[in-house]
Design a protein around this motif. Structure first.
Motif, short mmCIF file in Angstrom:
data_model
loop_
_atom_site.label_atom_id
_atom_site.label_comp_id
_atom_site.label_asym_id
_atom_site.label_seq_id
_atom_site.Cartn_x
_atom_site.Cartn_y
_atom_site.Cartn_z
N VAL A 1 -6.12 3.28 -1.42
CA VAL A 1 -7.09 2.58 -1.43
C VAL A 1 -8.23 2.98 -2.28
CG1 VAL A 1 -8.32 0.74 -0.29
CG2 VAL A 1 -6.06 1.01 0.38
N ILE A 2 -8.82 3.97 -1.89
CA ILE A 2 -10.26 4.43 -2.38
C ILE A 2 -10.08 4.99 -3.65
CG2 ILE A 2 -11.87 6.08 -1.87
CD1 ILE A 2 -11.52 6.13 1.09
N ILE A 3 -9.07 5.85 -3.99
CA ILE A 3 -8.99 6.22 -5.15
C ILE A 3 -8.50 5.37 -6.29
CG2 ILE A 3 -7.72 8.08 -6.64
CD1 ILE A 3 -7.51 9.76 -4.07
N GLY A 4 -7.56 4.53 -5.84
CA GLY A 4 -6.98 3.24 -6.99
C GLY A 4 -8.16 2.31 -7.10
N GLY A 5 -8.68 2.05 -5.90
CA GLY A 5 -9.70 1.01 -6.14
C GLY A 5 -10.98 1.32 -6.99
#
Length: 277
Positions: A72-76
């Motif tokens: 979620v963090i990296i992709g977002g």
């Protein structure tokens, strides 16, 4: 101008975006939304994993939490940089790592989770479609919490309007009544989509007979709500509209192709199962 419209708008409930702070460390509603959504998903799927024939074991669920957080963090973040503000980050590459300044993309986070689910299932020999359905039935909770956090932050507001439930957001430089589009999205892609998926999962045989359909319905449901709400949501200032279409709408359209593929896989699975003697 605010006084001019005061009688025809709802009062915006100003809530401090910071829940509490200890020295330089501040706990914000936005951070809590991410944490709460992931923790609920972990608890809920873990509960379902205790049932016979579950798609994941409790240990699998525990292991996947770390994958989900990173996805979620990296992709977002990567999604926001690429889709919404690439020129600015090209001029200041180090700003990419300043997550506390804000800037996350649902579509990027979604792509990150898709990759994480595929890799995790391959590593542990799990059924991709069944695991995808589990992720889908909890995802609306995180979306609901995130949109409520957007509302508390007074960001991502809607376009100017004269509807009776319009609000004037403190961060709006024009100080005009606007659609509370964050609440529209919280209701549509959050609460309503969650209830529909729960009904299908617990009251029908869709999850058992047609794995992948629930994941497809989640993706299609999110895409539909996002496209519709974007018509009353203020477009990103640095992007504006392209032929009347926002960047969020553009990114949501391809999701229907993935949704269609998942739903078709579910129907194919049911058809093959019916042919077996």
């Amino acid at each position: 101008m605010q006084e001019l419209f005061a009688a025809s708008v709802l009062t915006y409930p100003q809530i401090d975006p910071i829940i509490f702070a200890i020295g330089p460390v501040a706990i914000r509603w936005y951070s809590l939304a991410y944490i709460g959504g992931i923790m609920f998903g972990w608890w809920y799927i873990r509960t379902l994993s205790r049932k016979p024939g579950a798609a994941m074991s409790e240990s699998h669920v525990d292991d996947f939490v770390t994958w989900a957080v990173l996805a979620v963090i990296i992709g977002g973040r990567i999604g926001y940089v690429l889709f919404y503000n690439l020129p600015a980050y090209m001029n200041d590459p180090l700003a990419i790592f300043r997550l506390w300044d804000g800037g996350m993309s649902f579509h990027g986070g979604f792509a990150g989770v898709v990759v994480a689910v595929i890799l995790f299932c391959r590593k542990h020999g799990l059924e991709l479609m069944r695991v995808s359905d589990l992720m889908a039935i909890v995802a609306p909770v995180g979306l609901f919490a995130g949109r409520i956090a957007n509302f508390i932050n007074g960001e991502l507001w809607g376009r100017p309007t004269d509807v009776s439930w319009a609000m004037i957001f403190p961060s709006d430089p024009l100080q005009v009544p606007r659609h509370p589009s964050q609440l529209y999205e919280a209701l549509g892609e959050g609460l309503i989509l969650f209830l529909i998926l729960q009904l299908l999962y617990h009251k029908t045989r869709v999850a058992k007979d047609m794995p992948g359909v629930l994941a497809g319905l989640f993706i299609a449901g999110y895409g539909l709500v996002r496209i519709l709400v974007e018509f009353v949501r203020e477009p990103d200032a640095q992007l504006g509209l392209t032929s009347g279409i926002s960047r969020g709408q553009m990114l949501s359209v391809p999701m229907f192709l993935l949704a269609l593929w998942l739903i078709s896989k579910g129907f194919q699975h049911k058809a093959k199962k019916a042919k077996k003697p």
